[in-house]
Design an enzyme around this catalytic site. Structure first.
Site, PDB file in Angstrom:
ATOM      1  N   GLY A 156      -8.127 -18.903  33.383  1.00  0.00           N
ATOM      2  CA  GLY A 156      -7.869 -20.101  32.576  1.00  0.00           C
ATOM      3  C   GLY A 156      -6.394 -20.433  32.507  1.00  0.00           C
ATOM      4  N   GLY A 209      -2.148 -20.109  29.558  1.00  0.00           N
ATOM      5  CA  GLY A 209      -2.331 -19.219  30.709  1.00  0.00           C
ATOM      6  C   GLY A 209      -1.405 -19.582  31.864  1.00  0.00           C
ATOM      7  CB  ALA A 212       2.507 -24.722  26.494  1.00  0.00           C
ATOM      8  CE  LYS A 220      -0.634 -19.919  16.268  1.00  0.00           C
ATOM      9  NZ  LYS A 220      -0.988 -19.686  17.638  1.00  0.00           N
ATOM     10  CG  ASN A 239      -3.958 -22.135  14.486  1.00  0.00           C
ATOM     11  OD1 ASN A 239      -3.042 -22.902  14.752  1.00  0.00           O
ATOM     12  ND2 ASN A 239      -4.236 -21.081  15.216  1.00  0.00           N
TER      13      ASN A 239
HETATM   14  N1  LIG Z   1      -1.488 -24.901  23.943  1.00  0.00           N
HETATM   15  C1  LIG Z   1      -0.819 -24.285  22.982  1.00  0.00           C
HETATM   16  O1  LIG Z   1       0.285 -24.718  22.608  1.00  0.00           O
HETATM   17  C2  LIG Z   1      -1.362 -23.027  22.345  1.00  0.00           C
HETATM   18  C3  LIG Z   1      -0.507 -22.274  21.543  1.00  0.00           C
HETATM   19  C4  LIG Z   1      -1.001 -21.093  20.988  1.00  0.00           C
HETATM   20  C5  LIG Z   1      -2.287 -20.695  21.229  1.00  0.00           C
HETATM   21  N2  LIG Z   1      -3.110 -21.451  22.000  1.00  0.00           N
HETATM   22  C6  LIG Z   1      -4.465 -20.962  22.249  1.00  0.00           C
HETATM   23  O2  LIG Z   1      -4.522 -20.500  23.596  1.00  0.00           O
HETATM   24  C7  LIG Z   1      -5.868 -20.670  24.111  1.00  0.00           C
HETATM   25  C8  LIG Z   1      -5.797 -21.510  25.373  1.00  0.00           C
HETATM   26  O3  LIG Z   1      -5.389 -22.814  24.995  1.00  0.00           O
HETATM   27  P1  LIG Z   1      -4.683 -23.832  25.993  1.00  0.00           P
HETATM   28  O4  LIG Z   1      -3.985 -24.822  25.148  1.00  0.00           O
HETATM   29  O5  LIG Z   1      -3.919 -23.107  27.028  1.00  0.00           O
HETATM   30  O6  LIG Z   1      -5.972 -24.511  26.648  1.00  0.00           O
HETATM   31  P2  LIG Z   1      -6.059 -25.381  28.002  1.00  0.00           P
HETATM   32  O7  LIG Z   1      -4.741 -25.982  28.343  1.00  0.00           O
HETATM   33  O8  LIG Z   1      -7.240 -26.267  27.846  1.00  0.00           O
HETATM   34  O9  LIG Z   1      -6.370 -24.286  29.109  1.00  0.00           O
HETATM   35  C9  LIG Z   1      -7.598 -23.631  29.184  1.00  0.00           C
HETATM   36  C10 LIG Z   1      -7.873 -23.406  30.651  1.00  0.00           C
HETATM   37  O10 LIG Z   1      -9.071 -22.642  30.785  1.00  0.00           O
HETATM   38  C11 LIG Z   1      -9.712 -23.133  31.930  1.00  0.00           C
HETATM   39  N3  LIG Z   1     -11.083 -22.673  31.957  1.00  0.00           N
HETATM   40  C12 LIG Z   1     -12.129 -22.966  31.142  1.00  0.00           C
HETATM   41  N4  LIG Z   1     -13.236 -22.317  31.518  1.00  0.00           N
HETATM   42  C13 LIG Z   1     -12.891 -21.596  32.608  1.00  0.00           C
HETATM   43  C14 LIG Z   1     -13.607 -20.731  33.467  1.00  0.00           C
HETATM   44  N5  LIG Z   1     -14.909 -20.460  33.272  1.00  0.00           N
HETATM   45  N6  LIG Z   1     -12.952 -20.158  34.500  1.00  0.00           N
HETATM   46  C15 LIG Z   1     -11.639 -20.414  34.718  1.00  0.00           C
HETATM   47  N7  LIG Z   1     -10.909 -21.230  33.931  1.00  0.00           N
HETATM   48  C16 LIG Z   1     -11.540 -21.809  32.892  1.00  0.00           C
HETATM   49  C17 LIG Z   1      -9.558 -24.624  31.839  1.00  0.00           C
HETATM   50  O11 LIG Z   1      -9.852 -25.195  33.080  1.00  0.00           O
HETATM   51  P3  LIG Z   1      -9.887 -26.792  33.364  1.00  0.00           P
HETATM   52  O12 LIG Z   1      -8.579 -27.046  34.030  1.00  0.00           O
HETATM   53  O13 LIG Z   1     -11.062 -26.990  34.268  1.00  0.00           O
HETATM   54  O14 LIG Z   1     -10.028 -27.468  32.030  1.00  0.00           O
HETATM   55  C18 LIG Z   1      -8.089 -24.713  31.438  1.00  0.00           C
HETATM   56  O15 LIG Z   1      -7.250 -24.660  32.575  1.00  0.00           O
HETATM   57  C19 LIG Z   1      -6.660 -21.342  22.982  1.00  0.00           C
HETATM   58  O16 LIG Z   1      -7.359 -20.381  22.220  1.00  0.00           O
HETATM   59  C20 LIG Z   1      -5.570 -21.992  22.131  1.00  0.00           C
HETATM   60  O17 LIG Z   1      -5.943 -22.180  20.791  1.00  0.00           O
HETATM   61  C21 LIG Z   1      -2.674 -22.614  22.580  1.00  0.00           C
END
Ligand SMILES: NC(=O)c1ccc[n+]([C@@H]2O[C@H](COP(=O)([O-])OP(=O)(O)OC[C@H]3O[C@@H](n4cnc5c(N)ncnc54)[C@H](OP(=O)(O)O)[C@@H]3O)[C@@H](O)[C@H]2O)c1
Length: 293
Positions: A8, A13, A124, A175, A179
């Site tokens: 992901g 990630g 991010a 945290k 949230n």
């Molecule tokens: N973004 C932030 O600022 C932030 C900060 C702190 C914590 N978090 C936490 O970190 C976690 C990730 O959030 P994010 O913001 O990084 O989400 P995101 O940008 O939506 O990234 C999630 C990724 O997972 C991929 N994915 C979903 N199912 C999958 C599978 N079966 N196999 C492979 N890849 C798969 C998605 O693919 P697609 O490209 O196909 O959608 C997407 O690339 C969440 O729990 C969030 O709450 C986020």
């Protein structure tokens, strides 16, 4: 040399993977749903790029020393489809997600000892597959101990501040408090500036108070004025800052409200502590996000 697989590589990630790829001692494998050619991440320290191995089919995954899961919480079952190809006898799995249920969420597929839960604070956004903006310096906190220490060591040559703590429960619930209050943005569809409204700030404080009560029952040490700290946090941000649950609603995606609000009520039940406001937030956001899609 550490073989690291990231499942992901979205906002979190992808940022983590790009930083790890800067260390020539690491061999990265990205397990993706939507393919891309390369990672390009604009960070507060400048642009970084990487061309790690990209795998789209779990049948093609190669064994890794570390697996880092960075899907949204509701994509845990999809992430787990990668485990059979990635896991060897010694493989550890870091869970880089929000909420407080990192370990429980993955127990259907993983032994408890493999799991390293991580509290991630890396603001991010994903601009396109493989293209990410890391808005501010990032931190990750994991539990102290052998596995936590080895997890932190992976990041030694990166600009992410990764540390261990003897009191991980407190890190988790602090945290979650931020949230849980942030659910308000997703209901009223307004960015951080909404916290300057005293009535809204009062609601956010009450959401945090429920979190504090339940978190303390779970063993976290939480300040009496955590609600004020959370309001201060939102008010210190640029007024147009969009948190991820609000961003999910804007984009018509599912939200993580179960892991961010409903969880407070769910865990509260174990301790006979009611959390009606968090439950209400979850009901409203669930209903609204169904109509967004
Ligand atoms: N973004 C932030 O600022 C932030 C900060 C702190 C914590 N978090 C936490 O970190 C976690 C990730 O959030 P994010 O913001 O990084 O989400 P995101 O940008 O939506 O990234 C999630 C990724 O997972 C991929 N994915 C979903 N199912 C999958 C599978 N079966 N196999 C492979 N890849 C798969 C998605 O693919 P697609 O490209 O196909 O959608 C997407 O690339 C969440 O729990 C969030 O709450 C986020």
């Amino acid at each position: 040399m550490a073989r690291i697989a990231v499942i992901g590589p979205g906002a979190v990630g992808g940022t983590v993977a790009a930083w790890l790829a800067q260390d020539p001692d690491h061999e990265l494998q990205l397990c993706v749903r939507t393919p891309f050619e390369a990672l390009i991440v604009d960070t507060p320290h400048g642009r970084i790029g990487a061309r790690p191995a990209i795998v789209t089919d779990p049948a093609d995954a190669a064994p890794a020393d570390w697996v880092l899961v960075a899907t949204k919480t509701y994509d845990a079952a999809g992430a787990a489809r990668w485990f059979p190809g990635l896991l060897g006898p010694q493989t550890q799995v870091g869970i880089l997600q929000n909420g407080v249920e990192h370990v429980e969420r993955f127990l259907p597929w993983l032994e408890r000892d493999r799991i390293v839960p991580a509290v991630v604070d890396i603001p991010a956004e994903r601009e396109a597959p493989g293209r990410i903006a890391q808005r501010m310096p990032g931190t990750i906190v994991v539990p102290a101990g052998d596995a936590g220490g080895r997890f932190a060591a992976l990041f030694e040559k990166t600009r992410l501040a990764v540390s261990t703590t003897d009191d991980f429960e407190t890190a988790l619930w602090r945290k979650l408090a931020i949230n849980s209050a942030g659910g308000v943005n997703a209901v009223v569809m307004r960015p951080s500036e909404v916290a300057s409204d005293e009535a809204i700030a009062g609601l956010m404080r009450d959401l945090v108070a429920e979190c504090v009560a339940v978190g303390r029952a779970e063993g976290a040490t939480l300040d009496d004025d955590l609600g004020d700290q959370v309001i201060g946090h939102y008010r210190s941000m640029p007024g147009d800052s969009v948190n991820s649950i609000y961003a999910d609603r804007l984009a018509g995606r599912p939200t993580e409200v179960d892991a961010r609000n409903r969880v407070v009520a769910r865990i509260g039940l174990r301790h006979d502590i009611a959390a009606p406001l968090n439950d209400l937030m979850a009901t409203l956001i669930d209903a609204a996000s169904h109509s967004d899609r």
